[in-house]
Design a protein around this motif. Structure first.
Motif, PDB file in Angstrom:
ATOM      1  N   ALA A 186       0.834  -1.204   0.000  1.00 18.08           N
ATOM      2  CA  ALA A 186       0.000   0.000   0.000  1.00 18.08           C
ATOM      3  C   ALA A 186       0.869   1.255   0.000  1.00 18.08           C
ATOM      4  N   VAL A 187       1.959   1.240   0.773  1.00 25.67           N
ATOM      5  CA  VAL A 187       2.855   2.401   0.848  1.00 25.67           C
ATOM      6  C   VAL A 187       3.543   2.633  -0.495  1.00 25.67           C
ATOM      7  N   LYS A 188       3.963   1.580  -1.168  1.00 28.19           N
ATOM      8  CA  LYS A 188       4.577   1.716  -2.497  1.00 28.19           C
ATOM      9  C   LYS A 188       3.632   2.438  -3.453  1.00 28.19           C
ATOM     10  N   LYS A 189       2.356   2.047  -3.429  1.00 26.13           N
ATOM     11  CA  LYS A 189       1.364   2.657  -4.336  1.00 26.13           C
ATOM     12  C   LYS A 189       1.132   4.130  -3.970  1.00 26.13           C
ATOM     13  N   ILE A 190       1.121   4.439  -2.669  1.00 21.86           N
ATOM     14  CA  ILE A 190       0.926   5.815  -2.233  1.00 21.86           C
ATOM     15  C   ILE A 190       2.103   6.691  -2.682  1.00 21.86           C
ATOM     16  N   LEU A 191       3.317   6.213  -2.491  1.00 25.75           N
ATOM     17  CA  LEU A 191       4.504   6.960  -2.918  1.00 25.75           C
ATOM     18  C   LEU A 191       4.490   7.193  -4.424  1.00 25.75           C
ATOM     19  N   GLU A 192       4.030   6.179  -5.137  1.00 27.14           N
ATOM     20  CA  GLU A 192       3.939   6.271  -6.602  1.00 27.14           C
ATOM     21  C   GLU A 192       2.871   7.287  -7.018  1.00 27.14           C
ATOM     22  N   ASP A 193       1.699   7.207  -6.398  1.00 26.14           N
ATOM     23  CA  ASP A 193       0.596   8.111  -6.760  1.00 26.14           C
ATOM     24  C   ASP A 193       0.922   9.569  -6.440  1.00 26.14           C
ATOM     25  N   LEU A 194       1.624   9.802  -5.343  1.00 29.78           N
ATOM     26  CA  LEU A 194       1.953  11.172  -4.933  1.00 29.78           C
ATOM     27  C   LEU A 194       3.270  11.650  -5.550  1.00 29.78           C
ATOM     28  N   ILE A 233      10.542  16.112   3.941  1.00 26.91           N
ATOM     29  CA  ILE A 233       9.768  15.318   2.983  1.00 26.91           C
ATOM     30  C   ILE A 233       8.747  16.255   2.338  1.00 26.91           C
ATOM     31  N   PRO A 234       8.864  16.520   1.053  1.00 24.99           N
ATOM     32  CA  PRO A 234       7.879  17.380   0.390  1.00 24.99           C
ATOM     33  C   PRO A 234       6.467  16.802   0.522  1.00 24.99           C
ATOM     34  N   ARG A 235       5.503  17.674   0.799  1.00 27.57           N
ATOM     35  CA  ARG A 235       4.088  17.278   0.951  1.00 27.57           C
ATOM     36  C   ARG A 235       3.918  16.187   2.025  1.00 27.57           C
ATOM     37  N   LYS A 236       4.671  16.364   3.098  1.00 26.09           N
ATOM     38  CA  LYS A 236       4.657  15.368   4.172  1.00 26.09           C
ATOM     39  C   LYS A 236       3.260  15.177   4.762  1.00 26.09           C
ATOM     40  N   GLU A 237       2.543  16.293   4.977  1.00 25.79           N
ATOM     41  CA  GLU A 237       1.204  16.198   5.562  1.00 25.79           C
ATOM     42  C   GLU A 237       0.259  15.405   4.664  1.00 25.79           C
ATOM     43  N   LEU A 238       0.357  15.630   3.360  1.00 27.55           N
ATOM     44  CA  LEU A 238      -0.478  14.895   2.404  1.00 27.55           C
ATOM     45  C   LEU A 238      -0.119  13.411   2.413  1.00 27.55           C
ATOM     46  N   LEU A 239       1.178  13.122   2.484  1.00 23.17           N
ATOM     47  CA  LEU A 239       1.636  11.732   2.517  1.00 23.17           C
ATOM     48  C   LEU A 239       1.087  11.003   3.744  1.00 23.17           C
ATOM     49  N   VAL A 240       1.214  11.634   4.904  1.00 25.42           N
ATOM     50  CA  VAL A 240       0.720  11.020   6.141  1.00 25.42           C
ATOM     51  C   VAL A 240      -0.792  10.840   6.083  1.00 25.42           C
ATOM     52  N   SER A 241      -1.489  11.871   5.562  1.00 28.21           N
ATOM     53  CA  SER A 241      -2.956  11.807   5.446  1.00 28.21           C
ATOM     54  C   SER A 241      -3.383  10.646   4.545  1.00 28.21           C
ATOM     55  N   GLU A 242      -2.666  10.474   3.449  1.00 32.11           N
ATOM     56  CA  GLU A 242      -3.014   9.405   2.503  1.00 32.11           C
ATOM     57  C   GLU A 242      -2.734   8.030   3.098  1.00 32.11           C
TER      58      GLU A 242
END
Length: 466
Positions: A186-194, A233-242
């Motif tokens: 799931a984390v791989k897909k999130i990193l890819e999508d963002l 980490i750029p867009r860290k808040e968005l990453l954590v939220s996702e």
């Protein structure tokens, strides 16, 4: 005569690319088959004891050679088809082609070989027991540490392939707890999508280096650690939220910063991004809080068996003062604490010591004491203060114990020493030194903490006899 010897050596020398017939005698420390060709030892990954093979020489060294299997003329009765589809590419497991009963037998033999090579104990005097195995030797690992990389536009995470620096993407793994696999995917897909930047090892560019996931078998709690090459980490808040949105049952999200050019996973700085800094795990009646960098055994079910063997080896009566060296989160020491007068532990990682203190406090132990530092420095300090242990327990890294620490143990002369080892070779070397200091090996018990790999844990009981 010298000329004849030189000619003889030349005749028996192996050359790269040469094809030879070989009978495999045993397994090596890394799980490879070991045979002898005219007195030259040859290591062959994938070959099993008792097999007769045709092998092709790949590398030649002054004292050994490495080869690959070309064909198997006589198969071992213990050879099985490995169930993992990427077994031969991954390299994470080395023994899936060997039956589990065969693995347990050969791991016992690996311990025997180490002691025959590095100590002077006669084979008939070696108190070696059978290997303690698992009832269900799959899905046992509670933690995964997978290197992140990019494959075109796809984010992958995995291990370096066998004999290569190419990352094999692990979207499934038969020895990992299923939750660690699910979260990593799931984390791989999130990193890819963002479109989060992934670290490139050669160029030393990018941010996300490693995805670490640890799951509590008994608690069900899961911690995600993102190891990054820089603090920002750029867009860290968005990453954590996702992450919270797509993996709602995750307990803890942590960042660890490692900006060094190194193969070591973790850096020195750890930052909590979401949730508690620790997750919980249960071993028997004991519960533990584990921070991102705290050492904890990777196979909780076998850990109970391992620690029970350590307790048997300690032979406690309730009056003993115990040193738990290389203590990590205090797991072994706390396992022994109910039957001891006092337990003192040390570790170089301050987070681990904090975990150990908290774990001891939670269970109401008033007979424990923990300090951050090197065992070889703290133990002499305690000795100068007049505190002398009766039992010393060690569970060191694969490199074994520091020689200064072993010398200190020899001076202290504890009644007993329990050495828990993940490397039979360094164990045997350290035991050889301890024997010279006046100890005698009482028992050796192999414990299979990592089925289908070449690794074997050993509980060694030593007694002071001089």
């Amino acid at each position: 005569m010298a000329k004849e010897t030189a000619n003889h050596k030349q005749k028996t020398a192996l050359n790269k690319g040469q094809t030879i017939s070989l009978k495999i005698k045993r397994l090596g420390i890394n799980g490879e088959g070991v045979g002898f060709y005219k007195r030259t030892v040859v290591f062959v990954p994938g070959a099993l004891p008792g097999e007769e093979i045709t092998a092709q020489i790949e590398n030649v060294y002054p004292n050994r050679a490495e080869a690959k299997v070309k064909s198997i003329r006589k198969k071992s009765k213990d050879r099985v088809d490995p169930p993992c589809p990427i077994y031969e590419q991954c390299g994470g497991c080395q023994l899936q082609h060997l039956s589990y009963a065969g693995q347990l037998r050969e791991k016992q033999d690996v311990v025997r070989q180490a002691f025959e090579r590095y100590t002077k104990i006669k084979p008939e005097d070696l108190p070696l027991k059978s290997t303690i195995g698992m009832e269900h030797p799959w899905e046992y690992r509670n933690k995964s540490q997978l290197q992140a990389a990019k494959d075109k536009d796809k984010v992958i995470a995995g291990l370096y392939g066998l004999n290569s620096h190419h990352i094999i993407d692990l979207d499934q793994c038969m020895v990992q707890h299923p939750e660690t696999v699910r979260v990593t995917n799931a984390v791989k897909k999130i990193l890819e999508d963002l479109n989060i930047s992934i670290y490139h090892e050669k160029k030393r560019t990018g941010i996300i280096r490693t995805i670490v996931v640890r799951t509590g078998f008994e608690t069900g709690e899961t911690q995600l650690v993102l190891v990054t090459a820089q603090k920002k980490i750029p867009r860290k808040e968005l990453l954590v939220s996702e992450i919270k949105k797509r993996i709602p049952n995750i307990t803890s999200i942590v960042q660890n910063v490692n900006d060094k050019k190194t193969s070591i996973i973790f850096g020195d700085q750890t930052i909590s991004l979401e949730g508690p800094e620790t997750i919980g795990e249960q071993l028997g009646e004991l519960s533990f809080d584990l921070s991102a960098r705290a050492f904890f055994q990777l196979n909780p079910k076998q850990t109970v068996k391992l620690y029970d063997e350590a307790k048997k080896a300690a032979k406690l009566t309730g009056t003993e003062k115990i040193v738990d060296a290389y203590c990590g989160a205090g797991t072994i020491g706390l396992w022994l604490a109910p039957d001891a007068r006092e337990v003192r532990g040390m570790d170089v990682i301050d987070e681990s010591i904090r975990n150990a203190k908290e774990n001891a406090k939670r269970h109401g132990f008033s007979n424990t004491h923990y300090e951050t530092g090197k065992a070889e420095e703290i133990l002499p300090m305690w000795l100068k203060e007049g505190w002398q242990p009766d039992v010393i327990v060690v569970d060191p890294p694969r490199t074994g114990c520091d020689q200064a620490f072993l010398k200190t143990v020899g001076k202290i002369k504890p009644k007993r020493m329990v050495y828990v080892s993940c490397n039979p070779s360094t164990l045997a070397k350290d035991v050889h030194m301890l024997i010279s200091e006046g100890f005698k090996v009482e028992s050796l018990t192999p414990v299979d903490m990592f089925p289908h790999t070449a690794h074997v844990e050993v509980v060694c009981s030593l007694v002071w006899e001089k």
